[in-house]
Design a protein around this motif. Structure first.
Motif, mmCIF file in Angstrom:
data_model
loop_
_atom_site.group_PDB
_atom_site.id
_atom_site.type_symbol
_atom_site.label_atom_id
_atom_site.label_comp_id
_atom_site.label_asym_id
_atom_site.label_seq_id
_atom_site.Cartn_x
_atom_site.Cartn_y
_atom_site.Cartn_z
ATOM 1 N N GLU A 127 12.723 -26.282 -9.042
ATOM 2 C CA GLU A 127 13.129 -25.365 -10.107
ATOM 3 C C GLU A 127 12.415 -24.032 -9.947
ATOM 4 O O GLU A 127 12.939 -22.983 -10.278
ATOM 5 N N LEU A 128 11.193 -24.093 -9.416
ATOM 6 C CA LEU A 128 10.382 -22.901 -9.177
ATOM 7 C C LEU A 128 9.720 -23.017 -7.817
ATOM 8 O O LEU A 128 9.121 -24.056 -7.494
ATOM 9 N N ILE A 129 9.826 -21.966 -7.015
ATOM 10 C CA ILE A 129 9.164 -21.891 -5.715
ATOM 11 C C ILE A 129 8.205 -20.712 -5.761
ATOM 12 O O ILE A 129 8.628 -19.555 -5.850
ATOM 13 N N ARG A 130 6.915 -20.993 -5.745
ATOM 14 C CA ARG A 130 5.905 -19.928 -5.711
ATOM 15 C C ARG A 130 5.306 -19.906 -4.313
ATOM 16 O O ARG A 130 4.873 -20.953 -3.796
ATOM 17 N N THR A 131 5.282 -18.750 -3.705
ATOM 18 C CA THR A 131 4.788 -18.683 -2.332
ATOM 19 C C THR A 131 3.931 -17.450 -2.129
ATOM 20 O O THR A 131 4.162 -16.399 -2.748
ATOM 21 N N TYR A 132 2.950 -17.586 -1.262
ATOM 22 C CA TYR A 132 2.093 -16.471 -0.871
ATOM 23 C C TYR A 132 2.091 -16.407 0.642
ATOM 24 O O TYR A 132 1.854 -17.414 1.316
ATOM 25 N N GLU A 133 2.391 -15.230 1.184
ATOM 26 C CA GLU A 133 2.476 -15.049 2.633
ATOM 27 C C GLU A 133 1.531 -13.947 3.093
ATOM 28 O O GLU A 133 1.412 -12.901 2.437
ATOM 29 N N VAL A 134 0.864 -14.196 4.210
ATOM 30 C CA VAL A 134 -0.113 -13.230 4.728
ATOM 31 C C VAL A 134 0.323 -12.569 6.027
ATOM 32 O O VAL A 134 -0.203 -11.517 6.398
ATOM 33 N N GLN A 135 1.271 -13.167 6.740
ATOM 34 C CA GLN A 135 1.654 -12.643 8.046
ATOM 35 C C GLN A 135 3.092 -12.136 8.098
ATOM 36 O O GLN A 135 3.363 -11.130 8.753
ATOM 37 N N LEU A 136 3.996 -12.824 7.411
ATOM 38 C CA LEU A 136 5.415 -12.543 7.564
ATOM 39 C C LEU A 136 6.118 -12.482 6.217
ATOM 40 O O LEU A 136 5.599 -12.947 5.202
ATOM 41 N N VAL A 137 7.304 -11.922 6.230
ATOM 42 C CA VAL A 137 8.174 -11.977 5.064
ATOM 43 C C VAL A 137 8.504 -13.446 4.793
ATOM 44 O O VAL A 137 8.759 -14.207 5.729
ATOM 45 N N PRO A 138 8.481 -13.895 3.542
ATOM 46 C CA PRO A 138 8.833 -15.295 3.256
ATOM 47 C C PRO A 138 10.180 -15.669 3.857
ATOM 48 O O PRO A 138 11.129 -14.884 3.846
ATOM 49 N N GLY A 139 10.274 -16.881 4.391
ATOM 50 C CA GLY A 139 11.472 -17.312 5.101
ATOM 51 C C GLY A 139 12.747 -17.169 4.295
ATOM 52 O O GLY A 139 13.801 -16.817 4.841
ATOM 53 N N LEU A 140 12.687 -17.434 2.984
ATOM 54 C CA LEU A 140 13.885 -17.348 2.157
ATOM 55 C C LEU A 140 14.369 -15.920 1.977
ATOM 56 O O LEU A 140 15.488 -15.688 1.509
ATOM 57 N N LEU A 141 13.548 -14.939 2.365
ATOM 58 C CA LEU A 141 13.906 -13.538 2.178
ATOM 59 C C LEU A 141 14.062 -12.791 3.499
ATOM 60 O O LEU A 141 14.200 -11.568 3.508
ATOM 61 N N GLN A 142 14.066 -13.499 4.603
ATOM 62 C CA GLN A 142 14.182 -12.853 5.909
ATOM 63 C C GLN A 142 15.636 -12.553 6.259
ATOM 64 O O GLN A 142 16.527 -13.365 5.986
ATOM 65 N N THR A 143 15.871 -11.408 6.887
ATOM 66 C CA THR A 143 17.200 -11.136 7.443
ATOM 67 C C THR A 143 17.362 -11.971 8.708
ATOM 68 O O THR A 143 16.384 -12.490 9.271
ATOM 69 N N GLU A 144 18.587 -12.077 9.174
ATOM 70 C CA GLU A 144 18.830 -12.879 10.382
ATOM 71 C C GLU A 144 18.112 -12.288 11.587
ATOM 72 O O GLU A 144 17.515 -13.029 12.383
#
Length: 299
Positions: A127-144
């Motif tokens: 229901e909720l996905i909380r994520t913290y990323e230090v190196q890359l754009v989060p996978g769910l928000l990456q362009t192809e």
């Protein structure tokens, strides 16, 4: 307002799990296992007695109750009868059958490492996905094209077919954000993520423009940590579910595998850490302004 611990909330009917927005055999196994444990305890049956009922070891009962392996319909039927829960027996058996069905990600074969399978299943039901990323754009928000550059850089020995499969998997994962009932994605990224060159300048510009576009969704909250903030050095993802039989799960990935943490006292610490990061980060509106500023600076 502080959330009520999952073990203190009333259990919903088992049939509620059959209508989860995203089909997830992983989540169904966990929900059914959690309910079996609660029923066993309420019935005053020990793990040893439950094991004797279906002719297995106590270790198997533990795995079953933690959702670590798909439940066998016959075992579930025997245990539900032993616990006196015949009213939900048919529903429990239906959950067991569905928990053994393959998830969509199995179509991607070797592109899904064994340790990543569980995460995909949990993410589908969150229901909720909380994520913290230090190196890359989060996978769910990456362009192809960004995902492709990440794969080529991170898996240099991958064949073109393997790269395409991994990118296809990431695109398929992103479809959950387009569902009519989609999870909330709350992402905090470290400042260097916006400025770390990956591929061409055009690729990075389009990725940042994509983040701006995605930030307009009411179900997506994106924040960036300013450069003067001391950030932790490892990515963290916390998954929360809408039904109390499923505890919060923290996912920690490393180069050769991943750890899954679901003990409430441990997940509470990670939740507190994510709360601190979100309070320290730029607000979503400030983040969009910073993204636009960065896009204009790319040459």
């Amino acid at each position: 307002m502080q959330a009520v611990p999952s073990d203190q909330r009333p259990h919903p009917p088992l049939g509620s799990y059959l209508s989860l927005p995203g089909f997830s055999p992983t989540a169904l196994s966990m929900a059914l296992g959690s309910r079996l444990r609660a029923l066993r305890i309420a019935a005053g049956v020990s793990a040893r007695e439950a094991a004797a009922e279906i002719g297995c070891s106590e270790a198997k009962i533990s795995r079953l109750e933690r959702g670590q392996s798909p439940p066998h319909v016959g075992d579930v039927s025997c245990l539900m009868r032993r616990y006196g829960a015949v009213a939900e027996l048919e529903t429990a058996c239906e959950l067991a059958r569905k928990a053994n069905e393959p998830g969509w990600w199995e179509d991607f074969g070797p592109a899904v490492p064994p340790w990543f399978d569980k995460f995909l299943g949990l993410q589908e039901a969150a229901e909720l996905i909380r994520t913290y990323e230090v190196q890359l754009v989060p996978g769910l928000l990456q362009t192809e094209e960004y995902a492709r550059a990440v794969t080529v850089s991170g898996v240099p020995l991958a064949t073109p077919q393997e790269v395409s499969a991994r990118v296809g998997l990431r695109k398929r994962r992103q479809e959950l954000l387009q569902r009519s009932v989609s999870p909330t994605l709350w992402a905090v990224v470290d400042w260097p993520v916006l400025h770390r060159p990956l591929g061409s300048a055009g690729l990075m510009r389009r990725q940042l423009e994509h983040l701006i576009e995605m930030s307009s969704s009411p179900s997506i909250k994106l924040q960036v940590l300013p450069p003067d903030c001391l950030a932790i050095g490892t990515p963290v993802t916390l998954l929360r579910f809408g039904l109390p039989d499923l505890p919060d799960v923290v996912y920690l990935e490393h180069p050769t595998g991943a750890n899954y943490i679901d003990k409430p006292e441990d997940t509470a610490q990670y939740r507190s850490m994510l709360d601190h990061l979100s309070m320290t980060a730029l607000s979503p509106a400030q983040t969009v302004s910073e993204l636009k500023k960065t896009v204009r600076s790319i040459r």
